[in-house]
Design a protein around this motif. Sequence first.
Motif, PDB file in Angstrom:
ATOM      1  N   VAL A 109       1.278  -2.606  -2.166  1.00 53.59           N
ATOM      2  CA  VAL A 109       0.195  -3.108  -3.010  1.00 53.59           C
ATOM      3  C   VAL A 109      -1.081  -3.107  -2.186  1.00 53.59           C
ATOM      4  CG1 VAL A 109      -0.632  -5.025  -4.403  1.00 53.59           C
ATOM      5  CG2 VAL A 109       1.813  -4.530  -4.288  1.00 53.59           C
ATOM      6  N   THR A 110      -1.984  -2.202  -2.496  1.00 54.07           N
ATOM      7  CA  THR A 110      -3.204  -2.056  -1.710  1.00 54.07           C
ATOM      8  C   THR A 110      -4.344  -2.897  -2.257  1.00 54.07           C
ATOM      9  OG1 THR A 110      -3.805  -0.135  -3.035  1.00 54.07           O
ATOM     10  CG2 THR A 110      -2.589   0.275  -1.020  1.00 54.07           C
ATOM     11  N   GLU A 111      -4.416  -3.029  -3.591  1.00 52.63           N
ATOM     12  CA  GLU A 111      -5.467  -3.819  -4.237  1.00 52.63           C
ATOM     13  C   GLU A 111      -6.857  -3.416  -3.736  1.00 52.63           C
ATOM     14  OE1 GLU A 111      -4.892  -5.502  -6.736  1.00 52.63           O
ATOM     15  OE2 GLU A 111      -2.786  -6.082  -6.631  1.00 52.63           O
ATOM     16  N   PRO A 116     -10.077   5.450  -2.628  1.00 56.02           N
ATOM     17  CA  PRO A 116     -10.481   6.232  -1.456  1.00 56.02           C
ATOM     18  C   PRO A 116     -10.785   7.670  -1.861  1.00 56.02           C
ATOM     19  CG  PRO A 116      -8.115   5.835  -1.443  1.00 56.02           C
ATOM     20  CD  PRO A 116      -8.669   5.015  -2.553  1.00 56.02           C
ATOM     21  N   THR A 117     -11.660   8.313  -1.089  1.00 53.76           N
ATOM     22  CA  THR A 117     -12.072   9.683  -1.392  1.00 53.76           C
ATOM     23  C   THR A 117     -11.323  10.717  -0.565  1.00 53.76           C
ATOM     24  OG1 THR A 117     -13.874   9.488   0.211  1.00 53.76           O
ATOM     25  CG2 THR A 117     -14.378   8.968  -2.085  1.00 53.76           C
ATOM     26  N   ALA A 118     -10.762  10.324   0.583  1.00 57.24           N
ATOM     27  CA  ALA A 118     -10.075  11.291   1.443  1.00 57.24           C
ATOM     28  C   ALA A 118      -9.131  10.565   2.388  1.00 57.24           C
ATOM     29  CB  ALA A 118     -11.088  12.107   2.236  1.00 57.24           C
ATOM     30  N   LEU A 119      -8.115  11.287   2.815  1.00 58.47           N
ATOM     31  CA  LEU A 119      -7.222  10.871   3.890  1.00 58.47           C
ATOM     32  C   LEU A 119      -7.517  11.747   5.094  1.00 58.47           C
ATOM     33  CD1 LEU A 119      -4.657   9.294   4.913  1.00 58.47           C
ATOM     34  CD2 LEU A 119      -3.349  11.290   4.139  1.00 58.47           C
ATOM     35  N   LYS A 120      -7.755  11.122   6.256  1.00 61.07           N
ATOM     36  CA  LYS A 120      -8.123  11.876   7.440  1.00 61.07           C
ATOM     37  C   LYS A 120      -7.269  11.442   8.628  1.00 61.07           C
ATOM     38  CE  LYS A 120     -12.887  12.832   6.077  1.00 61.07           C
ATOM     39  NZ  LYS A 120     -14.306  12.908   6.546  1.00 61.07           N
ATOM     40  N   GLY A 121      -7.213  12.293   9.625  1.00 58.24           N
ATOM     41  CA  GLY A 121      -6.476  11.979  10.828  1.00 58.24           C
ATOM     42  C   GLY A 121      -6.334  13.216  11.691  1.00 58.24           C
ATOM     43  N   TYR A 122      -5.383  13.162  12.619  1.00 57.61           N
ATOM     44  CA  TYR A 122      -5.153  14.263  13.565  1.00 57.61           C
ATOM     45  C   TYR A 122      -3.666  14.565  13.633  1.00 57.61           C
ATOM     46  CZ  TYR A 122      -9.962  13.693  15.069  1.00 57.61           C
ATOM     47  OH  TYR A 122     -11.328  13.629  15.086  1.00 57.61           O
ATOM     48  N   TYR A 140      -1.702   4.937  -7.178  1.00 61.05           N
ATOM     49  CA  TYR A 140      -1.201   4.467  -8.463  1.00 61.05           C
ATOM     50  C   TYR A 140      -1.983   3.245  -8.925  1.00 61.05           C
ATOM     51  CZ  TYR A 140       2.962   7.347  -7.655  1.00 61.05           C
ATOM     52  OH  TYR A 140       3.816   8.389  -7.422  1.00 61.05           O
ATOM     53  N   ASN A 141      -2.101   3.124 -10.225  1.00 59.22           N
ATOM     54  CA  ASN A 141      -2.469   1.857 -10.830  1.00 59.22           C
ATOM     55  C   ASN A 141      -1.170   1.256 -11.348  1.00 59.22           C
ATOM     56  OD1 ASN A 141      -3.290   0.262 -13.517  1.00 59.22           O
ATOM     57  ND2 ASN A 141      -4.964   0.147 -12.038  1.00 59.22           N
ATOM     58  N   ALA A 175      -7.122   1.809  -7.789  1.00 61.82           N
ATOM     59  CA  ALA A 175      -5.867   2.020  -7.079  1.00 61.82           C
ATOM     60  C   ALA A 175      -5.266   0.679  -6.671  1.00 61.82           C
ATOM     61  CB  ALA A 175      -6.102   2.884  -5.845  1.00 61.82           C
ATOM     62  N   THR A 176      -4.029   0.432  -7.087  1.00 53.94           N
ATOM     63  CA  THR A 176      -3.331  -0.789  -6.701  1.00 53.94           C
ATOM     64  C   THR A 176      -2.163  -0.514  -5.767  1.00 53.94           C
ATOM     65  OG1 THR A 176      -1.854  -0.705  -8.615  1.00 53.94           O
ATOM     66  CG2 THR A 176      -3.929  -1.907  -8.874  1.00 53.94           C
ATOM     67  N   HIS A 177      -1.610   0.703  -5.794  1.00 55.01           N
ATOM     68  CA  HIS A 177      -0.454   1.050  -4.971  1.00 55.01           C
ATOM     69  C   HIS A 177      -0.678   2.408  -4.309  1.00 55.01           C
ATOM     70  CE1 HIS A 177       1.210  -1.987  -7.621  1.00 55.01           C
ATOM     71  NE2 HIS A 177       2.290  -2.077  -6.868  1.00 55.01           N
TER      72      HIS A 177
END
Length: 216
Positions: A109-111, A116-122, A140-141, A175-177
């Motif tokens: 549950v992110t609440e 978010p617009t993007a997932l980033k990392g390495y 998900y909602n 986004a909730t989940h």
Amino acid sequence: SISAQQIEDGSFETKWTQFNTIGRGPYWDYSQEDEDDLFRTLNFLYEIPDGIVETALTAFRETDAQDGNYAIRVTSTYFENILFVPGVFGTISNDFVREFLDTRGITIVTEYGFKPTALKGYYKYLPEGRDSASIEIDLYNYDVRIGGARFVEYEPVSEWTAFDVPLHYDHAASATHMRLIFVASAGYNFDNLEACKGNPGTSLIIDNVWLEFPNG
């Protein structure tokens, strides 16, 4: 303009715990004990007694880090040279059946209240033979998927390389989940583990992961 919000311990520094399986020796695992942790591995399967099935570790603490002291490496393997198990890390728990087979892993549950617009990392990718890695995120909602993205790597990546996965949405709801997984062998099938495809020894290494949000 945009701003970044770090995923909690997105550089995988603080949530490592050393376990000692009787007869098999010590190993490190990430977030196996705390039910509230965002990320987990499949290393809990290593605790299954050998008399039932001979399992193997699929996630490891990696000291060749892009940020900080540690990264996480997931490596595909075979159980008893029969069942292929892809290396996977993400929003899963010890209740593997409930997470993946019943709810597709959407238990976090992110609440956010906004998306978010993007997932980033390495990442680095070290495949054995012809294999492919996958980074997948779904928002998900509650139980309705509103968007997400999938990034697939088909080629070896020997140096730390940035990934930037833009998220696409089909619904206006917040986004909730979140479901987020990193898989060393993209030919997985968590509805039928016997249908998973890939090569043992293939490794995906991940570090310094974050979500990017609209400013404000």
